[in-house]
Design a protein around this motif. Structure first.
Motif, mmCIF file in Angstrom:
data_model
loop_
_atom_site.group_PDB
_atom_site.id
_atom_site.type_symbol
_atom_site.label_atom_id
_atom_site.label_comp_id
_atom_site.label_asym_id
_atom_site.label_seq_id
_atom_site.Cartn_x
_atom_site.Cartn_y
_atom_site.Cartn_z
ATOM 1 N N THR A 1 -60.072 -69.628 64.767
ATOM 2 C CA THR A 1 -59.427 -69.135 63.722
ATOM 3 C C THR A 1 -59.567 -69.864 62.405
ATOM 4 O O THR A 1 -60.141 -70.922 62.203
ATOM 5 C CB THR A 1 -57.966 -69.025 64.040
ATOM 6 O OG1 THR A 1 -57.283 -70.389 63.935
ATOM 7 C CG2 THR A 1 -57.593 -68.442 65.062
ATOM 8 N N GLY A 2 -59.304 -69.224 61.122
ATOM 9 C CA GLY A 2 -59.252 -69.891 59.892
ATOM 10 C C GLY A 2 -60.679 -70.185 59.248
ATOM 11 O O GLY A 2 -60.834 -71.397 59.228
ATOM 12 N N GLY B 1 -65.168 -69.572 70.859
ATOM 13 C CA GLY B 1 -65.692 -69.627 69.639
ATOM 14 C C GLY B 1 -67.016 -71.008 69.699
ATOM 15 O O GLY B 1 -66.992 -71.705 70.484
ATOM 16 N N ASP C 1 -59.609 -73.326 67.631
ATOM 17 C CA ASP C 1 -59.382 -72.151 68.489
ATOM 18 C C ASP C 1 -60.080 -70.980 68.042
ATOM 19 O O ASP C 1 -59.799 -70.017 68.298
ATOM 20 C CB ASP C 1 -57.774 -71.991 68.319
ATOM 21 C CG ASP C 1 -57.492 -71.750 66.955
ATOM 22 O OD1 ASP C 1 -58.061 -71.724 66.000
ATOM 23 O OD2 ASP C 1 -56.189 -71.625 66.820
ATOM 24 N N ALA D 1 -63.813 -74.117 60.483
ATOM 25 C CA ALA D 1 -63.020 -73.399 61.351
ATOM 26 C C ALA D 1 -61.986 -74.243 62.344
ATOM 27 O O ALA D 1 -62.319 -75.384 62.318
ATOM 28 C CB ALA D 1 -63.532 -72.415 62.406
ATOM 29 N N SER D 2 -60.863 -73.678 62.523
ATOM 30 C CA SER D 2 -59.984 -74.353 63.505
ATOM 31 C C SER D 2 -60.833 -74.236 64.958
ATOM 32 O O SER D 2 -61.750 -73.198 65.127
ATOM 33 C CB SER D 2 -58.685 -73.723 63.607
ATOM 34 O OG SER D 2 -58.024 -73.955 62.420
ATOM 35 N N PRO E 1 -59.407 -64.713 58.554
ATOM 36 C CA PRO E 1 -58.345 -65.529 59.343
ATOM 37 C C PRO E 1 -58.672 -65.642 60.818
ATOM 38 O O PRO E 1 -58.222 -66.592 61.434
ATOM 39 C CB PRO E 1 -57.078 -64.484 59.235
ATOM 40 C CG PRO E 1 -57.393 -63.872 57.967
ATOM 41 C CD PRO E 1 -58.824 -63.741 57.809
ATOM 42 N N GLU E 2 -59.476 -64.416 61.428
ATOM 43 C CA GLU E 2 -59.856 -64.260 62.797
ATOM 44 C C GLU E 2 -60.883 -63.364 62.974
ATOM 45 O O GLU E 2 -60.473 -62.188 62.640
ATOM 46 C CB GLU E 2 -58.643 -64.139 63.539
ATOM 47 C CG GLU E 2 -58.832 -64.180 65.191
ATOM 48 C CD GLU E 2 -57.701 -64.221 66.048
ATOM 49 O OE1 GLU E 2 -57.684 -64.357 67.374
ATOM 50 O OE2 GLU E 2 -56.468 -64.040 65.502
ATOM 51 N N TYR F 1 -63.424 -65.938 53.246
ATOM 52 C CA TYR F 1 -62.554 -66.274 54.215
ATOM 53 C C TYR F 1 -62.022 -65.454 55.284
ATOM 54 O O TYR F 1 -61.678 -64.103 54.878
ATOM 55 C CB TYR F 1 -61.038 -66.924 53.683
ATOM 56 C CG TYR F 1 -60.036 -67.305 54.639
ATOM 57 C CD1 TYR F 1 -60.039 -68.508 55.139
ATOM 58 C CD2 TYR F 1 -59.021 -66.165 54.732
ATOM 59 C CE1 TYR F 1 -59.115 -68.781 56.025
ATOM 60 C CE2 TYR F 1 -58.041 -66.575 55.630
ATOM 61 C CZ TYR F 1 -57.992 -68.193 56.386
ATOM 62 O OH TYR F 1 -56.942 -68.128 57.240
ATOM 63 N N ARG G 1 -67.714 -65.981 67.317
ATOM 64 C CA ARG G 1 -66.876 -65.998 68.770
ATOM 65 C C ARG G 1 -68.029 -65.122 69.606
ATOM 66 O O ARG G 1 -68.387 -64.062 69.070
ATOM 67 C CB ARG G 1 -65.372 -65.177 68.534
ATOM 68 C CG ARG G 1 -64.555 -66.050 67.834
ATOM 69 C CD ARG G 1 -63.216 -65.369 67.822
ATOM 70 N NE ARG G 1 -62.592 -65.292 69.169
ATOM 71 C CZ ARG G 1 -61.634 -64.219 69.443
ATOM 72 N NH1 ARG G 1 -61.288 -63.463 68.601
ATOM 73 N NH2 ARG G 1 -60.994 -64.518 70.696
ATOM 74 N N TRP H 1 -60.426 -79.063 64.137
ATOM 75 C CA TRP H 1 -61.154 -78.406 62.901
ATOM 76 C C TRP H 1 -62.410 -78.845 63.147
ATOM 77 O O TRP H 1 -62.721 -80.023 63.591
ATOM 78 C CB TRP H 1 -60.587 -78.380 61.720
ATOM 79 C CG TRP H 1 -60.250 -79.705 61.027
ATOM 80 C CD1 TRP H 1 -58.854 -80.264 61.191
ATOM 81 C CD2 TRP H 1 -60.997 -80.578 60.608
ATOM 82 N NE1 TRP H 1 -58.900 -81.645 60.598
ATOM 83 C CE2 TRP H 1 -60.476 -81.956 60.023
ATOM 84 C CE3 TRP H 1 -62.393 -80.752 60.242
ATOM 85 C CZ2 TRP H 1 -60.814 -82.978 59.562
ATOM 86 C CZ3 TRP H 1 -63.266 -81.807 59.612
ATOM 87 C CH2 TRP H 1 -62.097 -82.851 59.390
#
Length: 224
Positions: free
Chosen positions: A129-130, A28, A127, A124-125, A154-155, A152, A22, A78
């Protein structure tokens, strides 16, 4: 944390590398770059379509899966980025709802002894995340075994990215890598292409793309 471009520039020959992150405003992005030593490795280009970015031969010679492959796939919410045939396979696994840290275990390093180039990837998604990033690499000291380092998150916070490259040495002395790292990237995503491209050795760099994660297609990719 080291800055993304400084980490990229720390090795003369990073091989192929990628980053997911990001920017300073929280947008992102995904980036991918490739370098090459041989004439055949340098005769490649990026072909961008709505849902795929392909590394393609420009010499007119035969296709080689180690040099010519799908480097990015976009699915429903994704993205998967990487350096070989595993990109399409991991994209199928993601579309099927599999955990890609587990799906990564189905992969091995590239069949190019004695180097044994790591297969790297990140997802990643859209948005932002993930994020999962990792590789299938030869285990140092027991080269026939496969190691799967992965991370991994999450954000990610703004101005932060994860990155991984295949190599970490020089063109004359290739050192394999494939280890995920967290770096800072405190610029706008549109500046990442020039920052990274400028740190790659001009005699080795081949191509690069940076894409915004939240765009509806890869059409807005920045290329070098």
């Amino acid at each position: 944390m080291r800055r993304l471009e400084n980490l990229v520039g720390a090795a003369e020959y990073p091989g192929r590398g990628l980053a997911l992150g990001r920017d300073r405003d929280g947008a992102g992005f995904a980036a991918y770059w490739l370098t090459g030593r041989s004439p055949a490795s340098k005769q490649r280009k990026l072909v961008v379509s709505a849902d795929e970015i392909v590394v393609q031969d420009v010499s007119g010679g035969s296709t080689d899966d180690l040099r010519h492959y799908t480097a990015a796939v976009r699915g429903d919410g994704w993205i998967v980025v990487g350096n070989g045939t595993q990109v399409s396979e991991l994209a199928e696994a993601r579309a099927a709802g599999r955990d890609l840290q587990l799906a990564l275990r189905d992969q091995a390093y590239e069949p190019d002894p004695p180097i044994r180039t790591p297969r790297i990837f990140a997802t990643a998604s859209t948005d932002g995340t993930g994020i999962t990033i990792g590789s299938a690499r030869s285990l140092p000291g027991a080269e026939d075994l496969v190691q799967h380092p992965s991370l991994y998150i999450p954000e990610l916070p703004p101005a932060t990215a994860v990155t991984i490259s295949t190599y970490a040495g020089t063109a004359a002395g290739v050192i394999t890598s494939g280890i995920p790292e967290v770096v800072s990237t405190d610029t706008a995503w549109t500046s990442v292409a020039d920052l990274v491209w400028g740190r790659l050795d001009p005699g080795l760099r081949v191509a690069l793309f940076v894409v915004p994660l939240d765009a509806p297609s890869f059409a807005d990719a920045i290329q070098r």
